[in-house]
Design an enzyme around this catalytic site. Structure first.
Site, PDB file in Angstrom:
ATOM      1  N   TYR A 108       0.951  -1.200  -0.041  1.00  0.00           N
ATOM      2  CA  TYR A 108       0.037  -0.147  -0.098  1.00  0.00           C
ATOM      3  C   TYR A 108       0.787   1.132  -0.151  1.00  0.00           C
ATOM      4  O   TYR A 108       1.759   1.292  -0.489  1.00  0.00           O
ATOM      5  CB  TYR A 108      -0.906   0.019   1.243  1.00  0.00           C
TER       6      TYR A 108
ATOM      7  N   LYS B 152      -5.955  -1.610  -0.453  1.00  0.00           N
ATOM      8  CA  LYS B 152      -6.629  -1.297   0.755  1.00  0.00           C
ATOM      9  C   LYS B 152      -7.447  -2.625   1.385  1.00  0.00           C
ATOM     10  O   LYS B 152      -7.318  -3.085   2.180  1.00  0.00           O
ATOM     11  CB  LYS B 152      -7.928  -0.178   0.351  1.00  0.00           C
TER      12      LYS B 152
END
Length: 388
Positions: free
Chosen positions: A96, A167
């Site tokens: 991420y 996510k």
């Protein structure tokens, strides 16, 4: 597809949720039609993890490491999440932020196989069909973006799919939500990023971003179709542009289970930090003056949540909003300005229309400053000294 319906043979090896690679035992290989399809030695998960991390360590660039891990996720999700859980501090910045930003910028160039649903303006009359094509019957969390405001990078169109995928990987690794329950979605309404439109490897629609009724048809059609198929699911709005983020949240928040991570997720974490800070300092939140650098979704969402927290304590709405002040790209948000949208007007206070953060600090004399802007190096030593 139900997880109980275990495929066999090469189909099993090509199913990331179920594939164990060389960790399939001899008995499993016989039962599942894998004999001869794998090398003979049976590896433990620890063996496999060591192999992946050895290759990970050979990569010389975080984008290469991102591609390496994405390829693992595409073939063996159990091993991918084992590694992410065991090495979360090392791997999370690759899976991420910040690396996912670079990955989104080059998504069409590193694209290997699709993950999640891509629904575009070309599908306006086929949205139900698109949703029906997703193989999982039990979807509990959807992260959806239209790619208009990806991190601090702006409009990345369909290349923004890296954000929902990343996510949801964290949802599984950090919250234990089974990956089969998670669905990343990109709604392709076009892009105003000319560099992408000129890129022969861009994977999205080659047209300017739609901002009229067809945009609403695309978003509303997807939400309606998703809720019909998975009525209990949660929809997380991710990285929509300001003009649509607040509108979509207001439209759907009382009708379905949904939230906007940029508006509400950031706000919850920031408010928690502020509540801890005032408790440690022996002061009260209602006596604070909080100055935000940035007046986008994250900043305004946090200001709104602070106001709601204070109103829950009995503070009148007008006083609750006076705690939060904002500096946007044009200066301090004050009532004399005529260029403020509806969300900013709610936090426009009486004061001079100064242009810089340093000037705003002298006017507001804040007890705390919060950075919610893509502007780098804004909290200089001079700013921190003045706050101190």
């Amino acid at each position: 597809m139900h997880l109980q319906a275990i495929p066999a043979g090469t189909t099993l090896l090509q199913t990331p949720l179920l594939n164990k690679g060389t960790a399939f035992t001899a008995a499993e290989r016989d039962r599942l039609g894998l004999r001869g399809l794998l090398p003979p030695h049976v590896n433990t998960m620890a063996d496999q993890a060591a192999r992946v991390m050895e290759n990970f360590g050979r990569k010389t660039d975080d984008l290469e490491r991102y591609v390496h891990l994405a390829s693992l996720q595409d073939r063996n999700e159990t091993l991918f999440y084992r590694l992410l859980v065991d090495h979360v501090e090392k791997l999370m910045p690759v899976v991420y932020t910040p690396t996912v930003g670079r990955a989104c910028q080059t998504y069409g160039h590193i694209f290997r196989r699709p993950r999640g649903l891509f629904i575009s303006l070309d599908d306006l009359d086929h949205i139900e069909e698109c949703v029906a094509n997703w193989p999982m019957d039990d979807v509990r969390v959807i992260v959806v973006t239209d790619g208009e405001r990806i991190l601090g990078l702006g409009d990345l169109g369909t290349h923004g799919m890296g954000i929902p995928v990343g996510k949801l990987s964290l949802y599984t690794a950090l919250a234990g939500i089974h990956p089969s329950w998670c669905l990343p979605v990109t709604l392709d309404a076009g892009t105003d990023n000319q560099e992408l439109l000129d890129d022969p490897l861009y994977i999205g629609l080659r047209r300017r971003r739609e901002r009229g009724p067809d945009y609403d048809r695309l978003v509303d059609g997807f939400i309606a179709a998703a809720m019909r198929r998975w009525p209990g699911t949660i929809i997380q709005f991710e990285d929509f542009g300001n003009r649509n983020a607040f509108k979509l949240l207001d439209r759907w928040k009382d009708r379905i289970r949904c939230f906007n991570d940029d508006i509400q997720g950031t706000a919850a974490v920031t408010l928690a930090g502020l509540l801890s800070a005032v408790r440690m300092a022996g002061t009260r939140l209602e006596d604070s003056r909080i100055l935000f650098l940035g007046a986008g979704e994250a900043g305004l969402g946090t200001g709104d949540l602070i106001a709601h927290a204070l109103m829950a304590r009995g503070v009148p709405a007008a006083e609750a909003r006076r705690v939060s002040w904002f500096v946007d790209s044009k200066g301090l948000v004050v009532r004399s300005r005529t260029d403020l949208n509806h969300e900013k007007q709610a936090f426009a206070h009486e004061g001079p229309a100064v242009k810089t953060l340093a000037e705003a600090i002298e006017v507001v004399k804040p007890t705390a400053i919060v950075g919610v802007s893509g502007q780098t190096a804004a909290f200089t030593q001079a700013i921190l000294d003045r706050m101190g």
